[in-house]
Write a protein that holds these residues in place. Structure first.
Motif, PDB file in Angstrom:
ATOM      1  N   VAL A 140       0.824  -1.316   0.238  1.00  0.00           N
ATOM      2  CA  VAL A 140      -0.192   0.089   0.128  1.00  0.00           C
ATOM      3  C   VAL A 140       1.043   1.214  -0.077  1.00  0.00           C
ATOM      4  N   ARG A 141       2.095   1.199   0.578  1.00  0.00           N
ATOM      5  CA  ARG A 141       3.090   2.414   0.723  1.00  0.00           C
ATOM      6  C   ARG A 141       3.618   2.523  -0.720  1.00  0.00           C
ATOM      7  N   ILE A 142       3.930   1.497  -1.421  1.00  0.00           N
ATOM      8  CA  ILE A 142       4.694   1.545  -2.624  1.00  0.00           C
ATOM      9  C   ILE A 142       3.429   1.755  -3.742  1.00  0.00           C
ATOM     10  N   LEU A 143       2.211   1.439  -3.623  1.00  0.00           N
ATOM     11  CA  LEU A 143       1.144   1.766  -4.444  1.00  0.00           C
ATOM     12  C   LEU A 143       1.108   3.228  -5.105  1.00  0.00           C
ATOM     13  N   GLN A 144       1.056   3.298  -6.482  1.00  0.00           N
ATOM     14  CA  GLN A 144       0.985   4.772  -7.026  1.00  0.00           C
ATOM     15  C   GLN A 144      -0.269   4.363  -7.995  1.00  0.00           C
ATOM     16  N   GLN A 145      -1.069   5.345  -8.071  1.00  0.00           N
ATOM     17  CA  GLN A 145      -2.153   5.300  -9.199  1.00  0.00           C
ATOM     18  C   GLN A 145      -3.042   4.147  -9.147  1.00  0.00           C
ATOM     19  N   GLY A 146      -3.197   3.454  -7.986  1.00  0.00           N
ATOM     20  CA  GLY A 146      -4.062   2.422  -7.867  1.00  0.00           C
ATOM     21  C   GLY A 146      -3.556   1.260  -8.558  1.00  0.00           C
TER      22      GLY A 146
END
Length: 156
Positions: free
Chosen positions: A28-34
């Motif tokens: 979730v912390r690495i997640l970008q743009q879903g």
């Protein structure tokens, strides 16, 4: 924000491969743009890199890295009588883990290197060996709390 009831804390589901909540929190912390699948793929590749470099269980290395990066105290700004004081506060376990994950992802993004899995793997291994930028950030946070320990009586 509701005035009636406090929101219940939602626990995240464990990830499908390692069955670990820690990895799902990191994704979730690495997640970008879903793009959750891409974030999970980055983490799994980083864990494979750690496994090949160290010949140890990558999940244990990740856990030790997060344990070593987790801060024990931090400072919070509190306004008293027109002046703002940096008051040292103890960090709860969940917030400490979140801060550690946030710092690891932040400093792995800032690293120079080829790809995100390599940078993430290097930052995790550095944190497990008590070197690297995330450990430096934790030490800096502890130093700030130590310097402002005179204002500890303003704790709320």
């Amino acid at each position: 924000m509701s005035r009636r009831t406090t929101a219940k804390k939602r626990l995240s589901l464990p990830d499908p491969v390692y069955n670990s909540r820690l990895i799902s929190m990191l994704s979730v912390r690495i997640l970008q743009q879903g793009k959750k699948h891409l974030a999970q793929r980055i983490i799994y590749q980083a864990l494979e890199i750690i496994k090949t470099k160290t010949n140890e269980d990558p999940l244990n290395i990740l856990e030790t890295a997060i344990r070593k990066v987790t801060p024990l105290v931090e400072v919070k700004a509190k306004r008293i009588g027109g002046s703002t004081y940096q008051v040292p506060m103890e960090v709860r376990a969940f917030r400490g883990t979140n801060l550690a994950l946030r710092w690891i992802t932040k400093f792995s993004r800032e690293r120079s290197g080829k790809s995100m899995p390599i940078k993430l793997a290097n930052e995790i291994m550095d944190s497990a060996n008590e070197t690297g930028n995330s450990i430096r950030k934790r030490e800096e946070t502890h130093r700030m709390a130590e310097a402002n320990k005179a204002f500890a009586h303003y704790r709320f």
